[in-house]
Scaffold this motif. Structure first.
Motif, PDB file in Angstrom:
ATOM      1  N   MET A   1      13.980   1.743  -5.118  1.00 31.41           N
ATOM      2  CA  MET A   1      13.046   0.638  -5.277  1.00 31.41           C
ATOM      3  C   MET A   1      12.083   0.645  -4.108  1.00 31.41           C
ATOM      4  O   MET A   1      12.475   0.775  -2.955  1.00 31.41           O
ATOM      5  CB  MET A   1      13.820  -0.687  -5.343  1.00 31.41           C
ATOM      6  CG  MET A   1      12.956  -1.925  -5.486  1.00 31.41           C
ATOM      7  SD  MET A   1      13.984  -3.402  -5.635  1.00 31.41           S
ATOM      8  CE  MET A   1      12.731  -4.649  -5.686  1.00 31.41           C
ATOM      9  N   LEU A   2      10.815   0.469  -4.398  1.00 34.08           N
ATOM     10  CA  LEU A   2       9.810   0.511  -3.344  1.00 34.08           C
ATOM     11  C   LEU A   2       9.566  -0.891  -2.841  1.00 34.08           C
ATOM     12  O   LEU A   2       9.054  -1.754  -3.554  1.00 34.08           O
ATOM     13  CB  LEU A   2       8.506   1.120  -3.897  1.00 34.08           C
ATOM     14  CG  LEU A   2       8.659   2.541  -4.476  1.00 34.08           C
ATOM     15  CD1 LEU A   2       7.338   3.006  -5.038  1.00 34.08           C
ATOM     16  CD2 LEU A   2       9.183   3.496  -3.424  1.00 34.08           C
TER      17      LEU A   2
ATOM     18  N   LEU B   1       9.568  -8.163 -14.867  1.00 35.71           N
ATOM     19  CA  LEU B   1      10.546  -9.158 -14.421  1.00 35.71           C
ATOM     20  C   LEU B   1      11.922  -8.525 -14.168  1.00 35.71           C
ATOM     21  O   LEU B   1      12.604  -8.871 -13.198  1.00 35.71           O
ATOM     22  CB  LEU B   1      10.665 -10.272 -15.472  1.00 35.71           C
ATOM     23  CG  LEU B   1       9.403 -11.130 -15.673  1.00 35.71           C
ATOM     24  CD1 LEU B   1       9.614 -12.134 -16.794  1.00 35.71           C
ATOM     25  CD2 LEU B   1       9.014 -11.839 -14.381  1.00 35.71           C
ATOM     26  N   ARG B   2      12.315  -7.600 -15.021  1.00 38.26           N
ATOM     27  CA  ARG B   2      13.598  -6.930 -14.816  1.00 38.26           C
ATOM     28  C   ARG B   2      13.578  -6.070 -13.559  1.00 38.26           C
ATOM     29  O   ARG B   2      14.581  -5.956 -12.849  1.00 38.26           O
ATOM     30  CB  ARG B   2      13.944  -6.068 -16.039  1.00 38.26           C
ATOM     31  CG  ARG B   2      14.315  -6.894 -17.269  1.00 38.26           C
ATOM     32  CD  ARG B   2      14.544  -6.028 -18.485  1.00 38.26           C
ATOM     33  NE  ARG B   2      15.601  -5.056 -18.260  1.00 38.26           N
ATOM     34  CZ  ARG B   2      15.977  -4.164 -19.160  1.00 38.26           C
ATOM     35  NH1 ARG B   2      15.361  -4.119 -20.345  1.00 38.26           N
ATOM     36  NH2 ARG B   2      16.957  -3.312 -18.895  1.00 38.26           N
ATOM     37  N   TYR B   3      12.439  -5.474 -13.273  1.00 36.76           N
ATOM     38  CA  TYR B   3      12.323  -4.679 -12.055  1.00 36.76           C
ATOM     39  C   TYR B   3      12.448  -5.563 -10.812  1.00 36.76           C
ATOM     40  O   TYR B   3      13.053  -5.183  -9.805  1.00 36.76           O
ATOM     41  CB  TYR B   3      10.984  -3.937 -12.053  1.00 36.76           C
ATOM     42  CG  TYR B   3      10.785  -3.048 -10.841  1.00 36.76           C
ATOM     43  CD1 TYR B   3      11.478  -1.861 -10.695  1.00 36.76           C
ATOM     44  CD2 TYR B   3       9.893  -3.417  -9.829  1.00 36.76           C
ATOM     45  CE1 TYR B   3      11.291  -1.047  -9.588  1.00 36.76           C
ATOM     46  CE2 TYR B   3       9.699  -2.613  -8.715  1.00 36.76           C
ATOM     47  CZ  TYR B   3      10.405  -1.424  -8.609  1.00 36.76           C
ATOM     48  OH  TYR B   3      10.229  -0.624  -7.504  1.00 36.76           O
ATOM     49  N   GLY B   4      11.876  -6.744 -10.887  1.00 38.58           N
ATOM     50  CA  GLY B   4      11.986  -7.669  -9.758  1.00 38.58           C
ATOM     51  C   GLY B   4      13.399  -8.156  -9.532  1.00 38.58           C
ATOM     52  O   GLY B   4      13.798  -8.454  -8.405  1.00 38.58           O
ATOM     53  N   GLU B   5      14.222  -8.246 -10.595  1.00 40.70           N
ATOM     54  CA  GLU B   5      15.589  -8.740 -10.475  1.00 40.70           C
ATOM     55  C   GLU B   5      16.601  -7.633 -10.159  1.00 40.70           C
ATOM     56  O   GLU B   5      17.539  -7.837  -9.390  1.00 40.70           O
ATOM     57  CB  GLU B   5      15.997  -9.439 -11.777  1.00 40.70           C
ATOM     58  CG  GLU B   5      15.198 -10.702 -12.079  1.00 40.70           C
ATOM     59  CD  GLU B   5      15.538 -11.268 -13.446  1.00 40.70           C
ATOM     60  OE1 GLU B   5      16.350 -10.617 -14.162  1.00 40.70           O
ATOM     61  OE2 GLU B   5      15.021 -12.337 -13.792  1.00 40.70           O
TER      62      GLU B   5
ATOM     63  N   TRP C   1       8.327   4.378 -15.528  1.00 42.82           N
ATOM     64  CA  TRP C   1       8.082   2.942 -15.665  1.00 42.82           C
ATOM     65  C   TRP C   1       7.940   2.280 -14.287  1.00 42.82           C
ATOM     66  O   TRP C   1       7.143   1.360 -14.104  1.00 42.82           O
ATOM     67  CB  TRP C   1       9.234   2.281 -16.427  1.00 42.82           C
ATOM     68  CG  TRP C   1       8.991   2.110 -17.889  1.00 42.82           C
ATOM     69  CD1 TRP C   1       9.577   2.755 -18.909  1.00 42.82           C
ATOM     70  CD2 TRP C   1       8.062   1.193 -18.487  1.00 42.82           C
ATOM     71  NE1 TRP C   1       9.086   2.337 -20.122  1.00 42.82           N
ATOM     72  CE2 TRP C   1       8.154   1.369 -19.878  1.00 42.82           C
ATOM     73  CE3 TRP C   1       7.146   0.275 -17.984  1.00 42.82           C
ATOM     74  CZ2 TRP C   1       7.376   0.638 -20.792  1.00 42.82           C
ATOM     75  CZ3 TRP C   1       6.364  -0.470 -18.882  1.00 42.82           C
ATOM     76  CH2 TRP C   1       6.484  -0.286 -20.265  1.00 42.82           C
ATOM     77  N   GLU C   2       8.699   2.736 -13.295  1.00 46.24           N
ATOM     78  CA  GLU C   2       8.608   2.160 -11.958  1.00 46.24           C
ATOM     79  C   GLU C   2       7.204   2.350 -11.385  1.00 46.24           C
ATOM     80  O   GLU C   2       6.636   1.421 -10.784  1.00 46.24           O
ATOM     81  CB  GLU C   2       9.647   2.792 -11.045  1.00 46.24           C
ATOM     82  CG  GLU C   2       9.645   2.218  -9.627  1.00 46.24           C
ATOM     83  CD  GLU C   2      10.652   2.894  -8.720  1.00 46.24           C
ATOM     84  OE1 GLU C   2      11.253   2.194  -7.879  1.00 46.24           O
ATOM     85  OE2 GLU C   2      10.821   4.110  -8.841  1.00 46.24           O
ATOM     86  N   ARG C   3       6.609   3.525 -11.567  1.00 48.58           N
ATOM     87  CA  ARG C   3       5.264   3.752 -11.051  1.00 48.58           C
ATOM     88  C   ARG C   3       4.259   2.820 -11.723  1.00 48.58           C
ATOM     89  O   ARG C   3       3.362   2.284 -11.062  1.00 48.58           O
ATOM     90  CB  ARG C   3       4.878   5.215 -11.262  1.00 48.58           C
ATOM     91  CG  ARG C   3       5.605   6.178 -10.324  1.00 48.58           C
ATOM     92  CD  ARG C   3       5.001   7.573 -10.373  1.00 48.58           C
ATOM     93  NE  ARG C   3       5.286   8.247 -11.643  1.00 48.58           N
ATOM     94  CZ  ARG C   3       6.372   8.993 -11.841  1.00 48.58           C
ATOM     95  NH1 ARG C   3       7.259   9.166 -10.877  1.00 48.58           N
ATOM     96  NH2 ARG C   3       6.553   9.584 -13.010  1.00 48.58           N
TER      97      ARG C   3
ATOM     98  N   TRP D   1      17.321   0.021 -11.731  1.00 45.46           N
ATOM     99  CA  TRP D   1      18.331  -0.109 -12.775  1.00 45.46           C
ATOM    100  C   TRP D   1      17.848  -0.980 -13.937  1.00 45.46           C
ATOM    101  O   TRP D   1      18.227  -0.763 -15.088  1.00 45.46           O
ATOM    102  CB  TRP D   1      19.619  -0.691 -12.189  1.00 45.46           C
ATOM    103  CG  TRP D   1      20.722  -0.830 -13.191  1.00 45.46           C
ATOM    104  CD1 TRP D   1      21.158  -1.972 -13.787  1.00 45.46           C
ATOM    105  CD2 TRP D   1      21.538   0.211 -13.727  1.00 45.46           C
ATOM    106  NE1 TRP D   1      22.179  -1.725 -14.650  1.00 45.46           N
ATOM    107  CE2 TRP D   1      22.444  -0.371 -14.634  1.00 45.46           C
ATOM    108  CE3 TRP D   1      21.592   1.593 -13.523  1.00 45.46           C
ATOM    109  CZ2 TRP D   1      23.383   0.358 -15.337  1.00 45.46           C
ATOM    110  CZ3 TRP D   1      22.527   2.327 -14.228  1.00 45.46           C
ATOM    111  CH2 TRP D   1      23.410   1.719 -15.124  1.00 45.46           C
ATOM    112  N   GLY D   2      16.970  -1.955 -13.664  1.00 44.69           N
ATOM    113  CA  GLY D   2      16.444  -2.810 -14.718  1.00 44.69           C
ATOM    114  C   GLY D   2      15.514  -2.096 -15.658  1.00 44.69           C
ATOM    115  O   GLY D   2      15.238  -2.603 -16.766  1.00 44.69           O
TER     116      GLY D   2
END
Length: 679
Positions: A1-2, A149-153, A89-91, A157-158
């Motif tokens: 996670m960045l 939102l899932r990335y923030g939580e 998706w993260e990028r 893994w989200g």
């Protein structure tokens, strides 16, 4: 996670926190102490660790958020293409949040439409959805918002496709009602006889039809159904050995607390089992004896172990408990190396307490504080519970059907089987699969001889053998023997065993309250008398209506013991000269039944005594029937061994002869031979 370093929360002076149901401001920090002042002006000082561990602690500065830690171990188990898709998706999500792609230089300006200063988050979500759709990946703005939102939580893994993480695809596709029915049938197999998968499939189909109607819940074909069973029945042994299945079901739910003790006698366990050895009883009938054993949890010492013919009584367990409180005497033929004085036990210190330890074997005396029992009638009997109460021992019952509540003594039985029984003639193995077919053809030991062998093995073998469960936390590489552990714990806990006296031993025997008439005492159609008995007098125990306290040994009814204000008095059975041998209570009952079968009055003491004498005489010459043989064998084999200073025998002793001149002896009078001659 960045993430940037500024996202890590920091507790500073002036910050507001939620703690103990109120809001407080940090006014000072000193080492690990935090000074807080509530909004009402109340000040207090708390340790930082206590503050952070509070369930309602919260840092009220919204600008600081706790970083999300990704499950790195789970990420490494994902397929490569799944993980790569999550990183793509993260990028995209990072660009939506910051306006810059992770691959772009830090000095590069945000891309058009993604500048946080000139666009909203909602607008950037829509722009990213349009960009992905134009590149051939149809995506809606709502999907981008959900992923953000899932990335923030959850971090990276989200963004992982959660369908991959659901476990077995087979179970995931199966109907939930089918899975529930299969699990219910597998649970029902725990105490049932082992069957096949075909039987299980048939029962599941019948259960689904009965609950939901015929054909409502589809049942897959045989191959697919067997695969489903393979997934759901993993580790259950549903189609293996029934004994293994029941053993697994009896395991306590994890996590559980093991049995621990830090000093000798703090916790002991007692249990009985049939020994895996055939012995030759006195009547000539081979059989497996019953072993009753007391084990000390702290030192793994076998405090007492007694062999009896099958059918251990409550008095056996009570007297076994008494044996833990007296020293183990040296036997003739034992090596001098087995003496306590030659062992690592604190012999010199203990000798000051009890002189009997001078000739004791190298096995410690254990004074139980708490004893764990199962619900066998031997251990819940009045005799045993009264003995424990008399000795000040607390009883801790195990749960029914849960042998794991007393695992030490259960495991000790297995150790005796592998370390002792398999080396003894007449070994049967622990189940019929391992049993030979000509065991009784071997020269078998008698029960008394086997008891001596077991006692010697305990002293010479078990007490000196390193035990894997006895290790010093400071030196875990070394395993202690039970004697080593006892010596170490005595020094650490200041343990001084106070051994049992002879009067205490009589207190453990069963009790009758009886009047002392002019002819003596009557118990179960037997009459006991003695010169020292207070004939015709009433006792001083008003609650018993003048009756006297009478103690008896169920394995030797030839004498009883009467408590008087001054001392214990021994009274002998009036017909003892006719029988001339000790006998047990079950032997007396069997003799009464034999007398009744012959048409003799069962309440006539003389007639029963004659039958009893014939019974014991025939038992010495060989068995007539199996029942008589078993009773005679139990009578002879179950005689109580003499414990050091543990009995008070007040029987008359013959006076020494006044004239030492040699006398001409008469021939021995044989009652049976004389009776045959007169016939």
């Amino acid at each position: 996670m960045l993430m940037s370093a500024g996202q890590v929360p920091v507790l500073r002076v002036g910050e507001w926190v939620r703690f103990d149901g109120d809001e407080h401001q940090v006014v000072a920090l000193a080492g690990t102490s935090v000074r807080l002042r509530s909004r009402g002006g109340t000040a207090q000082v708390v340790l930082l660790g206590f503050l952070l561990a509070a369930t309602d602690f919260e840092l009220l500065d919204g600008r600081q958020t706790v970083p999300v830690m990704e499950p790195i171990g789970l990420l490494e188990t994902l397929p490569g293409e799944v993980l790569e898709r999550a990183r793509r998706w993260e990028r995209h999500i990072v660009e939506v949040v910051t306006g810059r792609s992770p691959d772009s230089p830090k000095t590069a300006p945000p891309r058009a439409g993604y500048d946080p200063a000139s666009s909203t988050v909602k607008g950037r979500d829509a722009a990213k959805a349009a960009e992905l759709t134009a590149s051939g990946q149809p995506t809606s703005a709502r999907t981008v918002t959900r992923m953000r939102l899932r990335y923030g939580e959850q971090g990276l893994w989200g963004l992982v496709d959660q369908r991959v993480t659901r476990g077995s695809d087979l179970v995931g596709r199966a109907d939930e009602r089918l899975v529930t029915a299969v699990l219910a049938e597998l649970n029902a197999q725990t105490h049932a006889s082992t069957g096949t998968r075909g039987r299980l499939m048939r029962r599941v189909s019948a259960a689904l039809d009965a609950e939901y109607g015929p054909g409502v819940v589809p049942v897959p074909g045989r191959s697919a159904f067997y695969e489903l069973i393979g997934v759901l029945a993993s580790g259950r042994h549903s189609f293996g050995a029934a004994t293994t299945r029941r053993t697994l079901a009896n395991r306590p739910p994890a996590p559980f607390t093991p049995s621990l003790a830090t000093r000798p006698g703090e916790l002991v366990q007692i249990d009985s089992t049939l020994l895996d050895v055939m012995v030759l009883l006195d009547s000539g009938v081979p059989g497996r004896p019953e072993l009753t054993m007391v084990v000390d949890v702290a030192t793994r010492t076998i405090a007492a172990a007694v062999l009896r013919p099958a059918g251990t009584k409550g008095v056996d367990a009570a007297l076994l408990l008494a044996r833990t409180l007296v020293p183990e005497p040296m036997r003739p033929g034992w090596s001098a190396a087995l003496r306590m004085s030659a062992s690592r036990l604190p012999h010199a210190r203990l000798l000051d307490i009890d002189a009997r330890l001078q000739a004791a074997a190298a096995k410690p005396v254990i004074v139980p504080e708490t004893i764990v029992i199962d619900h066998g009638r031997v251990f819940v009997s009045e005799v045993f519970t009264r003995a424990c109460a008399r000795l000040g021992v607390s009883i801790q019952p195990a749960r029914k059907g849960t042998p794991t509540d007393k695992p030490i003594v259960e495991r000790q039985f297995s150790s005796i089987g592998t370390l002792f029984c398999q080396h003894v003639a007449g070994y049967t193995g622990y189940n019929v699969i391992r049993r030979g077919d000509r065991i009784t053809d071997e020269p078998l030991w008698g029960l008394t001889e086997l008891q001596d062998l077991l006692d010697e093995w305990i002293v010479a073998g078990w007490q000196h053998r390193p035990h894997d469960g006895l290790r010093d936390p400071q030196a875990p590489g070394r395993a202690f023997s039970p004697n080593d552990a006892y010596a170490a714990m005595v020094a650490a806990s200041g343990y001084l065993p106070m051994t049992l006296s002879g009067q205490d031993y009589l207190e453990l025997l069963p009790l009758h309250w009886r009047h002392i008439n002019e002819y003596g005492i009557t118990i179960d159609y037997r009459t006991y008398d003695g010169v020292a008995l207070p004939h015709g007098k009433r006792s001083t125990v008003a609650e018993q209506g003048g009756r006297w306290e009478v103690r008896y040994d169920p394995y030797d009814l030839s004498h009883v013991y009467v408590r008087t204000p001054a001392r214990w008095i021994t009274a002998a059975w009036t017909h003892l000269p006719m029988v001339g041998a000790p006998f047990a209570d079950f032997t007396w009952r069997h003799a009464r039944r034999m007398a009744a079968a012959r048409g003799l009055p069962g309440d006539n003491e003389t007639e029963v005594a004659r039958v009893l004498d014939q019974l014991l005489t025939r038992a010495g010459n060989g068995p007539v029937d199996k029942t008589t043989a078993r009773v005679a064998a139990r009578t002879r084999a179950a005689r109580r061994p003499t414990l050091p200073d543990a009995q008070i025998i007040d029987r008359p002793v013959a006076a020494p002869a006044v004239d030492p001149a040699p006398a001409v002896p008469f021939g021995l009078f044989d009652v049976d031979a004389e009776a045959e001659r007169w016939r």
